[in-house]
Design a protein around this motif. Structure first.
Motif, PDB file in Angstrom:
ATOM      1  N   THR A  44       0.838  -1.196   0.000  1.00  0.00           N
ATOM      2  CA  THR A  44       0.000   0.000   0.000  1.00  0.00           C
ATOM      3  C   THR A  44       0.876   1.249   0.000  1.00  0.00           C
ATOM      4  O   THR A  44       0.378   2.360   0.027  1.00  0.00           O
ATOM      5  N   TRP A  45       2.207   1.052  -0.050  1.00  0.00           N
ATOM      6  CA  TRP A  45       3.133   2.172  -0.110  1.00  0.00           C
ATOM      7  C   TRP A  45       2.901   2.921  -1.412  1.00  0.00           C
ATOM      8  O   TRP A  45       2.864   2.326  -2.483  1.00  0.00           O
ATOM      9  N   ASN A  46       2.704   4.194  -1.323  1.00  0.00           N
ATOM     10  CA  ASN A  46       2.537   5.044  -2.503  1.00  0.00           C
ATOM     11  C   ASN A  46       1.276   4.723  -3.303  1.00  0.00           C
ATOM     12  O   ASN A  46       1.180   5.026  -4.481  1.00  0.00           O
ATOM     13  N   LYS A  47       0.298   4.095  -2.650  1.00  0.00           N
ATOM     14  CA  LYS A  47      -0.932   3.730  -3.370  1.00  0.00           C
ATOM     15  C   LYS A  47      -1.696   4.947  -3.861  1.00  0.00           C
ATOM     16  O   LYS A  47      -2.386   4.890  -4.871  1.00  0.00           O
ATOM     17  N   ASN A  48      -1.556   6.080  -3.160  1.00  0.00           N
ATOM     18  CA  ASN A  48      -2.285   7.284  -3.577  1.00  0.00           C
ATOM     19  C   ASN A  48      -1.865   7.770  -4.945  1.00  0.00           C
ATOM     20  O   ASN A  48      -2.670   8.337  -5.671  1.00  0.00           O
ATOM     21  N   VAL A  49      -0.603   7.544  -5.313  1.00  0.00           N
ATOM     22  CA  VAL A  49      -0.137   7.924  -6.651  1.00  0.00           C
ATOM     23  C   VAL A  49      -0.952   7.171  -7.703  1.00  0.00           C
ATOM     24  O   VAL A  49      -1.425   7.746  -8.680  1.00  0.00           O
ATOM     25  N   VAL A  50      -1.146   5.887  -7.476  1.00  0.00           N
ATOM     26  CA  VAL A  50      -1.896   5.056  -8.427  1.00  0.00           C
ATOM     27  C   VAL A  50      -3.368   5.441  -8.426  1.00  0.00           C
ATOM     28  O   VAL A  50      -3.977   5.622  -9.485  1.00  0.00           O
ATOM     29  N   LEU A  51      -3.950   5.586  -7.251  1.00  0.00           N
ATOM     30  CA  LEU A  51      -5.369   5.926  -7.168  1.00  0.00           C
ATOM     31  C   LEU A  51      -5.658   7.304  -7.767  1.00  0.00           C
ATOM     32  O   LEU A  51      -6.670   7.481  -8.454  1.00  0.00           O
ATOM     33  N   LYS A  52      -4.773   8.274  -7.554  1.00  0.00           N
ATOM     34  CA  LYS A  52      -4.952   9.599  -8.149  1.00  0.00           C
ATOM     35  C   LYS A  52      -4.874   9.546  -9.669  1.00  0.00           C
ATOM     36  O   LYS A  52      -5.608  10.248 -10.369  1.00  0.00           O
ATOM     37  N   ARG A  53      -3.973   8.718 -10.183  1.00  0.00           N
ATOM     38  CA  ARG A  53      -3.823   8.625 -11.637  1.00  0.00           C
ATOM     39  C   ARG A  53      -5.070   7.989 -12.257  1.00  0.00           C
ATOM     40  O   ARG A  53      -5.540   8.422 -13.313  1.00  0.00           O
ATOM     41  N   ILE A  54      -5.632   6.988 -11.606  1.00  0.00           N
ATOM     42  CA  ILE A  54      -6.869   6.361 -12.088  1.00  0.00           C
ATOM     43  C   ILE A  54      -8.000   7.392 -12.060  1.00  0.00           C
ATOM     44  O   ILE A  54      -8.767   7.513 -13.025  1.00  0.00           O
ATOM     45  N   LYS A  55      -8.075   8.144 -10.976  1.00  0.00           N
ATOM     46  CA  LYS A  55      -9.117   9.180 -10.848  1.00  0.00           C
ATOM     47  C   LYS A  55      -8.931  10.280 -11.888  1.00  0.00           C
ATOM     48  O   LYS A  55      -9.909  10.776 -12.460  1.00  0.00           O
ATOM     49  N   LYS A  56      -7.670  10.674 -12.126  1.00  0.00           N
ATOM     50  CA  LYS A  56      -7.378  11.722 -13.111  1.00  0.00           C
ATOM     51  C   LYS A  56      -7.976  11.378 -14.470  1.00  0.00           C
ATOM     52  O   LYS A  56      -8.514  12.233 -15.163  1.00  0.00           O
ATOM     53  N   HIS A  57      -7.889  10.121 -14.852  1.00  0.00           N
ATOM     54  CA  HIS A  57      -8.401   9.670 -16.152  1.00  0.00           C
ATOM     55  C   HIS A  57      -9.852   9.197 -16.061  1.00  0.00           C
ATOM     56  O   HIS A  57     -10.401   8.741 -17.071  1.00  0.00           O
ATOM     57  N   THR A  58     -10.442   9.277 -14.881  1.00  0.00           N
ATOM     58  CA  THR A  58     -11.810   8.803 -14.614  1.00  0.00           C
ATOM     59  C   THR A  58     -12.048   7.396 -15.154  1.00  0.00           C
ATOM     60  O   THR A  58     -13.070   7.109 -15.786  1.00  0.00           O
ATOM     61  N   LEU A  59     -11.096   6.522 -14.898  1.00  0.00           N
ATOM     62  CA  LEU A  59     -11.184   5.153 -15.400  1.00  0.00           C
ATOM     63  C   LEU A  59     -12.096   4.307 -14.523  1.00  0.00           C
ATOM     64  O   LEU A  59     -11.954   4.275 -13.306  1.00  0.00           O
ATOM     65  N   LYS A  60     -13.007   3.624 -15.161  1.00  0.00           N
ATOM     66  CA  LYS A  60     -13.927   2.714 -14.472  1.00  0.00           C
ATOM     67  C   LYS A  60     -13.573   1.253 -14.753  1.00  0.00           C
ATOM     68  O   LYS A  60     -14.166   0.354 -14.179  1.00  0.00           O
ATOM     69  N   ASN A  61     -12.629   1.032 -15.660  1.00  0.00           N
ATOM     70  CA  ASN A  61     -12.279  -0.328 -16.057  1.00  0.00           C
ATOM     71  C   ASN A  61     -10.898  -0.742 -15.539  1.00  0.00           C
ATOM     72  O   ASN A  61     -10.210  -1.544 -16.137  1.00  0.00           O
ATOM     73  N   VAL A  62     -10.523  -0.165 -14.385  1.00  0.00           N
ATOM     74  CA  VAL A  62      -9.287  -0.562 -13.714  1.00  0.00           C
ATOM     75  C   VAL A  62      -9.675  -1.136 -12.363  1.00  0.00           C
ATOM     76  O   VAL A  62     -10.361  -0.492 -11.565  1.00  0.00           O
ATOM     77  N   ASP A  63      -9.259  -2.355 -12.125  1.00  0.00           N
ATOM     78  CA  ASP A  63      -9.551  -3.057 -10.874  1.00  0.00           C
ATOM     79  C   ASP A  63      -8.244  -3.174 -10.106  1.00  0.00           C
ATOM     80  O   ASP A  63      -7.279  -3.748 -10.613  1.00  0.00           O
ATOM     81  N   ILE A  64      -8.201  -2.617  -8.884  1.00  0.00           N
ATOM     82  CA  ILE A  64      -6.985  -2.681  -8.084  1.00  0.00           C
ATOM     83  C   ILE A  64      -7.261  -3.431  -6.798  1.00  0.00           C
ATOM     84  O   ILE A  64      -8.237  -3.161  -6.104  1.00  0.00           O
ATOM     85  N   ASN A  65      -6.420  -4.417  -6.521  1.00  0.00           N
ATOM     86  CA  ASN A  65      -6.530  -5.231  -5.319  1.00  0.00           C
ATOM     87  C   ASN A  65      -5.232  -5.083  -4.534  1.00  0.00           C
ATOM     88  O   ASN A  65      -4.157  -5.330  -5.075  1.00  0.00           O
ATOM     89  N   MET A  66      -5.351  -4.689  -3.268  1.00  0.00           N
ATOM     90  CA  MET A  66      -4.163  -4.488  -2.445  1.00  0.00           C
ATOM     91  C   MET A  66      -4.076  -5.491  -1.302  1.00  0.00           C
ATOM     92  O   MET A  66      -3.328  -5.305  -0.363  1.00  0.00           O
ATOM     93  N   ALA A  67      -4.847  -6.546  -1.392  1.00  0.00           N
ATOM     94  CA  ALA A  67      -4.822  -7.583  -0.353  1.00  0.00           C
ATOM     95  C   ALA A  67      -4.002  -8.778  -0.846  1.00  0.00           C
ATOM     96  O   ALA A  67      -3.967  -9.055  -2.044  1.00  0.00           O
TER      97      ALA A  67
END
Length: 79
Positions: A44-67
């Motif tokens: 989960t280190w630096n996960k916000n970078v990834v989540l912000k980038r997904i949000k920036k592009h408003t992507l709905k077809n990206v599935d991220i699992n951190m477990a």
């Protein structure tokens, strides 16, 4: 068959360049229902970078699992 699934299973770290991965995916496929990007990471280190980038592009077809996944779960989610 559809949807076509791209997958990555790796730690979120600076040398993996998730930003470029997500930018390239967004540029090529946008929110096409025919294509999915699945990201699996135990970090989960630096996960916000990834989540912000997904949000920036408003992507709905990206599935991220951190477990953590067992081998069986990994196969079921990525195959």
């Amino acid at each position: 068959h559809k949807p076509f699934v791209f997958g990555v299973s790796a730690l979120i770290s600076g040398n993996k360049n998730y930003e470029l991965l997500i930018d390239a995916f967004a540029a090529e496929f946008k929110n096409s229902p025919d294509v999915i990007l699945k990201i699996n990471t135990q970090s989960t280190w630096n996960k916000n970078v990834v989540l912000k980038r997904i949000k920036k592009h408003t992507l709905k077809n990206v599935d991220i699992n951190m477990a953590p996944l067992s081998w069986k779960d990994y196969v079921e989610k990525h195959m």
